[in-house]
Design an enzyme around this catalytic site. Structure first.
Site, PDB file in Angstrom:
ATOM      1  N   ASP A  33      27.958  30.489 -18.711  1.00 64.91           N
ATOM      2  CA  ASP A  33      26.182  31.040 -17.946  1.00 64.91           C
ATOM      3  C   ASP A  33      26.346  32.141 -19.643  1.00 64.91           C
ATOM      4  O   ASP A  33      27.221  33.064 -20.033  1.00 64.91           O
ATOM      5  CB  ASP A  33      26.055  30.972 -17.075  1.00 64.91           C
ATOM      6  CG  ASP A  33      27.186  32.208 -16.300  1.00 64.91           C
ATOM      7  OD1 ASP A  33      27.434  32.643 -16.559  1.00 64.91           O
ATOM      8  OD2 ASP A  33      27.007  31.637 -14.723  1.00 64.91           O
ATOM      9  N   SER A  34      25.082  33.068 -19.289  1.00 66.75           N
ATOM     10  CA  SER A  34      24.783  33.770 -19.590  1.00 66.75           C
ATOM     11  C   SER A  34      25.098  35.160 -19.300  1.00 66.75           C
ATOM     12  O   SER A  34      25.355  36.342 -20.354  1.00 66.75           O
ATOM     13  CB  SER A  34      22.986  33.990 -19.809  1.00 66.75           C
ATOM     14  OG  SER A  34      22.201  34.202 -18.923  1.00 66.75           O
ATOM     15  N   GLY A  35      25.152  35.563 -18.117  1.00 66.43           N
ATOM     16  CA  GLY A  35      25.464  36.440 -16.927  1.00 66.43           C
ATOM     17  C   GLY A  35      24.370  37.474 -17.245  1.00 66.43           C
ATOM     18  O   GLY A  35      24.847  38.419 -15.694  1.00 66.43           O
ATOM     19  N   GLY A  36      23.383  37.125 -17.141  1.00 66.69           N
ATOM     20  CA  GLY A  36      22.077  37.610 -16.663  1.00 66.69           C
ATOM     21  C   GLY A  36      22.009  37.931 -15.128  1.00 66.69           C
ATOM     22  O   GLY A  36      21.859  38.535 -14.465  1.00 66.69           O
ATOM     23  N   PHE A  37      22.199  36.645 -14.308  1.00 62.53           N
ATOM     24  CA  PHE A  37      22.241  36.855 -13.606  1.00 62.53           C
ATOM     25  C   PHE A  37      22.911  37.376 -12.038  1.00 62.53           C
ATOM     26  O   PHE A  37      22.733  38.604 -11.170  1.00 62.53           O
ATOM     27  CB  PHE A  37      22.668  35.024 -12.475  1.00 62.53           C
ATOM     28  CG  PHE A  37      21.904  34.655 -11.377  1.00 62.53           C
ATOM     29  CD1 PHE A  37      21.030  34.824 -10.277  1.00 62.53           C
ATOM     30  CD2 PHE A  37      23.936  35.328 -10.237  1.00 62.53           C
ATOM     31  CE1 PHE A  37      20.903  35.209  -9.223  1.00 62.53           C
ATOM     32  CE2 PHE A  37      23.249  34.989  -8.772  1.00 62.53           C
ATOM     33  CZ  PHE A  37      22.076  34.700  -8.334  1.00 62.53           C
ATOM     34  N   ASP A  76      18.527  35.547 -19.744  1.00 66.66           N
ATOM     35  CA  ASP A  76      17.479  35.253 -19.068  1.00 66.66           C
ATOM     36  C   ASP A  76      16.957  36.535 -17.917  1.00 66.66           C
ATOM     37  O   ASP A  76      18.527  36.827 -17.277  1.00 66.66           O
ATOM     38  CB  ASP A  76      16.942  33.787 -19.233  1.00 66.66           C
ATOM     39  CG  ASP A  76      18.003  33.369 -17.381  1.00 66.66           C
ATOM     40  OD1 ASP A  76      18.954  33.972 -17.427  1.00 66.66           O
ATOM     41  OD2 ASP A  76      17.749  33.079 -16.135  1.00 66.66           O
ATOM     42  N   GLN A  79      11.762  29.682 -16.192  1.00 64.12           N
ATOM     43  CA  GLN A  79      11.971  30.458 -15.558  1.00 64.12           C
ATOM     44  C   GLN A  79      10.430  30.442 -14.528  1.00 64.12           C
ATOM     45  O   GLN A  79      10.207  29.365 -15.020  1.00 64.12           O
ATOM     46  CB  GLN A  79      11.951  31.858 -15.767  1.00 64.12           C
ATOM     47  CG  GLN A  79      13.554  32.417 -15.512  1.00 64.12           C
ATOM     48  CD  GLN A  79      14.273  32.332 -13.928  1.00 64.12           C
ATOM     49  OE1 GLN A  79      13.669  32.258 -13.470  1.00 64.12           O
ATOM     50  NE2 GLN A  79      15.835  32.155 -14.865  1.00 64.12           N
ATOM     51  N   GLY A  84      16.474  30.386 -11.606  1.00 63.79           N
ATOM     52  CA  GLY A  84      15.935  31.121 -10.652  1.00 63.79           C
ATOM     53  C   GLY A  84      15.581  30.510  -8.944  1.00 63.79           C
ATOM     54  O   GLY A  84      14.775  30.290  -8.230  1.00 63.79           O
ATOM     55  N   ASP A 115      25.793  22.832 -10.910  1.00 60.71           N
ATOM     56  CA  ASP A 115      27.232  23.465 -10.458  1.00 60.71           C
ATOM     57  C   ASP A 115      26.795  24.889  -9.244  1.00 60.71           C
ATOM     58  O   ASP A 115      26.356  24.740  -9.207  1.00 60.71           O
ATOM     59  CB  ASP A 115      27.214  24.735 -11.783  1.00 60.71           C
ATOM     60  CG  ASP A 115      26.383  26.102 -11.454  1.00 60.71           C
ATOM     61  OD1 ASP A 115      26.995  26.972 -11.091  1.00 60.71           O
ATOM     62  OD2 ASP A 115      25.496  25.526 -11.968  1.00 60.71           O
TER      63      ASP A 115
END
Length: 374
Positions: A92-96, A146, A193, A220, A270
């Protein structure tokens, strides 16, 4: 290098049966991805994860960029070699995690500056840097950066986050192509989103569908909203996404969530739930959820499931598992995590077979009676 592609294999109403082709093998869908946040599925050996039937695991950009760093992993041969997993990896992108774990953070158009939850060091994550990190890790499936807006939130805040995520999607895609991701057989997914606003979700999905992503994620959700809200957002969003591309519902979830999302056309999932539950004494089985802390298991010689292919479920008594959990022994967490990952893979195989046989509605109803209460 094997190019990434999604192969549709069949459909039963909206439920889809397919196959992902990646540089590190195939993934039968619908699929559940065990979470290996820090290059490990907690309390499990990689070979045991594979033995459950899992064909893809998830790693996390935020955690790995901080420790041991993407550059170090790359220098050691990439994430597959580093964690001894020769099958598919999604990052995943790390944003969360930045939004939920970091201390001080400042969100701007360029990216997000944040303070590490580990040592307080300062970092900047941009769409370009997120893609660069995932490229250094060498993951097969990567995510755009995101912004995941916490719910509940005012519509204007949800809309602001959605539009920023769309602009970051364009930058992520440009960076991915500049780094020759497609030529390396890798994939980049866009992330829908829009919070709990159906109109914003549809707008986000339509805009992302016009971009050449290899797949599409729904982000989200599963962040505390009721299940009916999550499912309503899927009902609005999925018809807008390209049918020929895979669809990934991020961070989901309970067996019932998965069953209902598959019914609507989701291909990938996931969640930390099965591993976290295992570390806290809870087992998922085809008979339902069991809390091994409960005294009623203390004298029970039966295994969790005598017909399971998983040794953790088949070969250890509930009394022994109860004892391990009550004593705080690490083996208890290991065995219950193993059992839970195996059950989730069994569930996905059951759903795939039901779709193939045109029996999904029947199996959905049967499993729904078991899992509707969680």
């Amino acid at each position: 290098m094997t190019p990434f592609r999604y192969e549709p294999l069949g459909q039963d109403d909206a439920a889809r049966r397919g196959r992902l082709h990646t540089a590190h093998g195939t993934v039968e869908t619908p699929a559940f991805m065990p979470v290996g946040t820090q290059a490990t599925v907690k309390a499990m050996f990689p070979e045991d994860v594979a033995a459950t039937g899992a064909e893809v695991v998830l790693g996390n950009t935020y955690h790995l960029m901080l420790r041991p760093t993407a550059e170090r992993v790359s220098g050691l041969g990439g994430l597959h070699t580093f964690m001894r997993w020769n099958r598919t990896i999604l990052t995943d992108s790390g944003g969360f995690q930045i939004m939920s774990l970091s201390g001080l953070r400042k969100l701007e158009e360029h990216g997000v500056a944040f303070q590490s939850h580990i040592d307080g060091s300062r970092h900047l994550l941009t769409p370009e840097r997120s893609v660069e990190i995932q490229g250094l890790l060498g993951s097969d499936i990567q995510m755009q950066l995101d912004e995941c807006v916490r719910l509940p939130a005012e519509r204007k805040e949800v809309e602001r986050g959605m539009r920023l995520s769309l602009r970051w999607a364009e930058r992520s895609r440009a960076a991915f192509e500049a780094m020759d991701g497609p030529a390396k057989g890798q994939a980049l997914f866009g992330i829908v989103q829009g919070g709990d606003d159906a109109g914003l979700r549809v707008e986000s999905a339509a805009a992302l569908s016009a971009m050449p992503f290899e797949g599409y994620s729904i982000g989200g959700l599963a962040v505390g909203e009721p299940q009916d809200v999550m499912l309503a957002m899927l009902d609005e969003t999925l018809p807008v996404l390209p049918a020929e591309k895979p669809r990934y519902l991020m961070g989901v979830g309970t067996p019932h969530d998965i069953i209902e999302a598959v019914a609507r056309g989701i291909d990938m999932f996931d969640c930390v739930m099965p591993t976290r539950a295992g570390r806290h004494g809870v087992a998922y089985t085809r008979f339902g959820k069991l809390n091994l802390k409960n005294a009623r298991h203390a004298d029970d010689p039966a295994p969790l499931d005598p017909e399971s292919d998983c040794p953790a479920a088949r070969d250890y008594s509930r009394a022994y598992l109860h004892h391990l959990v009550r004593c705080g022994e690490g083996l208890g967490a290991m065995l219950l995590t193993w059992n839970n990952i195996a059950y989730y893979q069994h569930l996905m195989k059951t759903l795939r077979t039901a779709i193939e046989q045109g029996r999904f509605a029947e199996v959905r109803a049967e499993l729904g009676r078991l899992w509707a209460k969680g």
